[in-house]
Design a protein around this motif. Structure first.
Motif, PDB file in Angstrom:
ATOM      1  N   MET A  63       0.826  -1.197   0.000  1.00 37.91           N
ATOM      2  CA  MET A  63       0.000   0.000   0.000  1.00 37.91           C
ATOM      3  C   MET A  63       0.867   1.258   0.000  1.00 37.91           C
ATOM      4  O   MET A  63       0.583   2.231  -0.712  1.00 37.91           O
ATOM      5  N   ASN A  64       1.942   1.219   0.756  1.00 35.79           N
ATOM      6  CA  ASN A  64       2.858   2.363   0.781  1.00 35.79           C
ATOM      7  C   ASN A  64       3.503   2.595  -0.576  1.00 35.79           C
ATOM      8  O   ASN A  64       3.686   3.749  -1.004  1.00 35.79           O
ATOM      9  N   GLU A  65       3.860   1.508  -1.277  1.00 37.41           N
ATOM     10  CA  GLU A  65       4.455   1.649  -2.605  1.00 37.41           C
ATOM     11  C   GLU A  65       3.463   2.270  -3.586  1.00 37.41           C
ATOM     12  O   GLU A  65       3.825   3.142  -4.390  1.00 37.41           O
ATOM     13  N   VAL A  66       2.221   1.821  -3.517  1.00 42.51           N
ATOM     14  CA  VAL A  66       1.199   2.373  -4.401  1.00 42.51           C
ATOM     15  C   VAL A  66       0.978   3.853  -4.103  1.00 42.51           C
ATOM     16  O   VAL A  66       0.910   4.694  -5.015  1.00 42.51           O
ATOM     17  N   MET A  67       0.883   4.159  -2.821  1.00 40.35           N
ATOM     18  CA  MET A  67       0.664   5.557  -2.445  1.00 40.35           C
ATOM     19  C   MET A  67       1.857   6.428  -2.820  1.00 40.35           C
ATOM     20  O   MET A  67       1.695   7.598  -3.204  1.00 40.35           O
ATOM     21  N   LYS A  68       3.059   5.875  -2.755  1.00 39.72           N
ATOM     22  CA  LYS A  68       4.247   6.641  -3.128  1.00 39.72           C
ATOM     23  C   LYS A  68       4.226   6.984  -4.617  1.00 39.72           C
ATOM     24  O   LYS A  68       4.502   8.128  -5.007  1.00 39.72           O
ATOM     25  N   VAL A  69       3.874   5.994  -5.449  1.00 41.85           N
ATOM     26  CA  VAL A  69       3.811   6.237  -6.888  1.00 41.85           C
ATOM     27  C   VAL A  69       2.741   7.277  -7.205  1.00 41.85           C
ATOM     28  O   VAL A  69       2.960   8.207  -8.002  1.00 41.85           O
ATOM     29  N   LEU A  70       1.570   7.125  -6.580  1.00 32.97           N
ATOM     30  CA  LEU A  70       0.490   8.084  -6.831  1.00 32.97           C
ATOM     31  C   LEU A  70       0.877   9.487  -6.354  1.00 32.97           C
ATOM     32  O   LEU A  70       0.553  10.486  -7.009  1.00 32.97           O
ATOM     33  N   THR A  71       1.582   9.565  -5.232  1.00 29.84           N
ATOM     34  CA  THR A  71       2.008  10.870  -4.716  1.00 29.84           C
ATOM     35  C   THR A  71       3.018  11.522  -5.657  1.00 29.84           C
ATOM     36  O   THR A  71       2.957  12.739  -5.920  1.00 29.84           O
TER      37      THR A  71
ATOM     38  N   ILE B   1       3.356  10.968  -8.913  1.00 27.67           N
ATOM     39  CA  ILE B   1       2.644  11.390 -10.124  1.00 27.67           C
ATOM     40  C   ILE B   1       1.883  12.683  -9.861  1.00 27.67           C
ATOM     41  O   ILE B   1       1.902  13.619 -10.675  1.00 27.67           O
ATOM     42  N   SER B   2       1.221  12.743  -8.700  1.00 28.43           N
ATOM     43  CA  SER B   2       0.471  13.957  -8.360  1.00 28.43           C
ATOM     44  C   SER B   2       1.401  15.150  -8.210  1.00 28.43           C
ATOM     45  O   SER B   2       1.101  16.260  -8.671  1.00 28.43           O
ATOM     46  N   THR B   3       2.553  14.927  -7.592  1.00 30.33           N
ATOM     47  CA  THR B   3       3.504  16.014  -7.385  1.00 30.33           C
ATOM     48  C   THR B   3       4.026  16.560  -8.719  1.00 30.33           C
ATOM     49  O   THR B   3       4.227  17.769  -8.882  1.00 30.33           O
ATOM     50  N   ILE B   4       4.264  15.680  -9.687  1.00 32.24           N
ATOM     51  CA  ILE B   4       4.749  16.125 -11.000  1.00 32.24           C
ATOM     52  C   ILE B   4       3.676  16.914 -11.741  1.00 32.24           C
ATOM     53  O   ILE B   4       3.948  17.943 -12.376  1.00 32.24           O
ATOM     54  N   PHE B   5       2.443  16.464 -11.630  1.00 34.44           N
ATOM     55  CA  PHE B   5       1.380  17.086 -12.419  1.00 34.44           C
ATOM     56  C   PHE B   5       0.768  18.325 -11.751  1.00 34.44           C
ATOM     57  O   PHE B   5       0.059  19.080 -12.405  1.00 34.44           O
ATOM     58  N   ILE B   6       1.020  18.536 -10.461  1.00 42.62           N
ATOM     59  CA  ILE B   6       0.460  19.727  -9.807  1.00 42.62           C
ATOM     60  C   ILE B   6       0.950  21.021 -10.453  1.00 42.62           C
ATOM     61  O   ILE B   6       0.132  21.882 -10.809  1.00 42.62           O
ATOM     62  N   PRO B   7       2.285  21.236 -10.642  1.00 39.92           N
ATOM     63  CA  PRO B   7       2.708  22.486 -11.304  1.00 39.92           C
ATOM     64  C   PRO B   7       2.266  22.555 -12.761  1.00 39.92           C
ATOM     65  O   PRO B   7       1.955  23.647 -13.260  1.00 39.92           O
ATOM     66  N   LEU B   8       2.208  21.418 -13.444  1.00 35.67           N
ATOM     67  CA  LEU B   8       1.756  21.423 -14.835  1.00 35.67           C
ATOM     68  C   LEU B   8       0.277  21.811 -14.906  1.00 35.67           C
ATOM     69  O   LEU B   8      -0.144  22.565 -15.800  1.00 35.67           O
ATOM     70  N   THR B   9      -0.493  21.288 -13.982  1.00 36.68           N
ATOM     71  CA  THR B   9      -1.917  21.630 -13.937  1.00 36.68           C
ATOM     72  C   THR B   9      -2.096  23.118 -13.613  1.00 36.68           C
ATOM     73  O   THR B   9      -2.992  23.791 -14.153  1.00 36.68           O
ATOM     74  N   PHE B  10      -1.221  23.637 -12.735  1.00 32.95           N
ATOM     75  CA  PHE B  10      -1.301  25.057 -12.382  1.00 32.95           C
ATOM     76  C   PHE B  10      -1.042  25.937 -13.614  1.00 32.95           C
ATOM     77  O   PHE B  10      -1.780  26.900 -13.887  1.00 32.95           O
ATOM     78  N   ILE B  11       0.006  25.603 -14.360  1.00 32.96           N
ATOM     79  CA  ILE B  11       0.342  26.393 -15.557  1.00 32.96           C
ATOM     80  C   ILE B  11      -0.785  26.318 -16.576  1.00 32.96           C
ATOM     81  O   ILE B  11      -1.214  27.337 -17.159  1.00 32.96           O
ATOM     82  N   ALA B  12      -1.295  25.083 -16.820  1.00 32.18           N
ATOM     83  CA  ALA B  12      -2.382  24.927 -17.785  1.00 32.18           C
ATOM     84  C   ALA B  12      -3.626  25.682 -17.331  1.00 32.18           C
ATOM     85  O   ALA B  12      -4.366  26.258 -18.144  1.00 32.18           O
ATOM     86  N   GLY B  13      -3.853  25.704 -16.016  1.00 27.86           N
ATOM     87  CA  GLY B  13      -5.008  26.414 -15.498  1.00 27.86           C
ATOM     88  C   GLY B  13      -4.886  27.912 -15.659  1.00 27.86           C
ATOM     89  O   GLY B  13      -5.875  28.601 -15.982  1.00 27.86           O
ATOM     90  N   VAL B  14      -3.686  28.436 -15.441  1.00 30.94           N
ATOM     91  CA  VAL B  14      -3.484  29.885 -15.581  1.00 30.94           C
ATOM     92  C   VAL B  14      -3.731  30.332 -17.017  1.00 30.94           C
ATOM     93  O   VAL B  14      -4.458  31.306 -17.284  1.00 30.94           O
ATOM     94  N   TYR B  15      -3.150  29.589 -17.953  1.00 31.46           N
ATOM     95  CA  TYR B  15      -3.296  30.006 -19.345  1.00 31.46           C
ATOM     96  C   TYR B  15      -4.586  29.491 -19.985  1.00 31.46           C
ATOM     97  O   TYR B  15      -4.822  29.682 -21.162  1.00 31.46           O
ATOM     98  N   GLY B  16      -5.370  28.841 -19.188  1.00 29.82           N
ATOM     99  CA  GLY B  16      -6.693  28.472 -19.687  1.00 29.82           C
ATOM    100  C   GLY B  16      -7.762  29.445 -19.275  1.00 29.82           C
ATOM    101  O   GLY B  16      -8.946  29.268 -19.609  1.00 29.82           O
ATOM    102  N   MET B  17      -7.374  30.520 -18.536  1.00 30.21           N
ATOM    103  CA  MET B  17      -8.352  31.520 -18.123  1.00 30.21           C
ATOM    104  C   MET B  17      -8.714  32.430 -19.307  1.00 30.21           C
ATOM    105  O   MET B  17      -7.853  32.783 -20.125  1.00 30.21           O
ATOM    106  N   ASN B  18      -9.956  32.831 -19.394  1.00 30.66           N
ATOM    107  CA  ASN B  18     -10.465  33.613 -20.533  1.00 30.66           C
ATOM    108  C   ASN B  18     -10.437  35.125 -20.253  1.00 30.66           C
ATOM    109  O   ASN B  18     -11.456  35.795 -20.283  1.00 30.66           O
TER     110      ASN B  18
END
Length: 345
Positions: free
Chosen positions: A281-289, A291-308
């Motif tokens: 369970m710890n290994e699964v949670m580590k991988v998910l964490t 992945i989430s950590t990598i995509f958080i800044p990418l999601t932030f950038i995409a969100g900023v430039y997706g504003m109208n």
């Protein structure tokens, strides 16, 4: 025994059985032996009156009338007859005037259900006779019978106490077989647990723990029981047989050690299974964490430039789209390399 019954009341306690209770008799001395099956109580008494040793094996204890008749014929105490028909009685030994009463459990490993079968056994040692009471038809005494028939070993030249020892020794020897078979299964489960744990392993471990607890409940009192016999000064126990009783005492200690070892292993297996599940369970949670950590800044950038909003200068840049992609790739790559350097991946 039913609540409120008077002490010594002979009441059968156990599974209801329909088979006919049968008494088999083997009479022997140094010159030969004879066998009879389905013998009456009077026939048993007549056999004991002859010279030599008489072994009466009672297959089934649910026929209370026959047990009472047999007890009256051989002078058994009412408390003894009560314990004979009580299949839940704890193993023990008691000395009475004219006989010694022993209770033990006969154990066999059931390959079909992968579990332990336990049968109630009582043994009466008297002057020149032994009576064994079995809960059901079938026993582990074939080796003793064969030695009597073939005059193998010293059994035909020894007294009745050696026959009682031989019966108990046969029972204890089968403890080794059952415990070793349980040990093999425990080892198989333990090896599989480390390589490929499965959801139903915990159920199998609990089943093995119940089997070991049943073994422990049946085996532990044997040491005390044989110890009492070794120290007994009863005239029914001859000096020649005492060395064999002491050897049986050593065997009972070995059995207890094996049972306790398997019990400890099973306790460790339970903890190991839970630890493996927690680690997975710890290994699964580590991988998910990660992945989430990598995509958080990418999601932030995409969100900023997706504003109208109209007033967003970067939207008018000629290379803005490619610059954002380059920035996201750099961020993702940097985080990935950082996690690798920390050995989190």
């Amino acid at each position: 025994m039913a609540p409120g019954s008077s002490p010594g009341a002979v009441v059968y306690v156990g599974e209801q059985r329909l088979i006919k209770v049968r008494v088999d008799v083997i009479h022997y001395d140094s010159s030969g032996c004879s066998e009879r099956q389905d013998v009456s109580v009077q026939g048993c008494a007549d056999a004991v009156r002859q010279n030599g040793i008489t072994w009466m094996n009672v297959n089934g204890v649910h026929d209370v009338g026959l047990i009472e008749h047999l007890g009256e014929r051989f002078g058994l105490h009412p408390m003894t007859m009560e314990d004979i028909v009580n299949t839940t009685q704890r193993p023990k030994v008691e000395e009475f005037e004219g006989y010694i009463f022993m209770v033990l459990k006969m154990i066999a490993f059931n390959e079909v259900s992968q579990s332990i079968d336990i049968e109630h056994v009582s043994v009466i040692l008297g002057q020149n006779f032994v009576i064994s009471f079995l809960e059901d038809d079938g026993d582990v005494f074939d080796g003793v019978r064969e030695r009597i028939r073939s005059s193998g070993g010293r059994i035909r030249w020894m007294k009745a106490d050696y026959l009682a020892y031989s019966l108990m020794d046969a029972v204890v020897d089968h403890y080794f077989l059952a415990v070793e078979r349980m040990g093999d299964i425990i080892e198989e489960v333990d090896d599989r647990l480390l390589e490929d744990p499965r959801p139903n392993d915990i159920k199998e471990i609990h089943g093995l723990k119940r089997g070991i607890l049943s073994l422990r409940k049946a085996v532990w009192p044997i040491r005390e029981e044989v110890g009492v016999i070794v120290k007994s000064e009863s005239p029914l126990l001859t000096a020649e047989s005492r060395v064999f009783w002491r050897d049986l005492y050593d065997h009972s200690i070995q059995i207890i050690d094996l049972v306790e070892t398997h019990r400890d292993i099973l306790g460790g297996m339970h903890d190991t299974y839970l630890s493996i599940l927690s680690h997975r369970m710890n290994e699964v949670m580590k991988v998910l964490t990660i992945i989430s950590t990598i995509f958080i800044p990418l999601t932030f950038i995409a969100g900023v430039y997706g504003m109208n909003f109209k007033e967003m200068p970067e939207l008018q840049w000629r290379g803005g789209y490619y610059s954002v992609w380059a920035l996201m790739i750099v961020i993702a790559t940097s985080l990935f390399l950082y996690f690798r350097r920390k050995h989190w991946l």
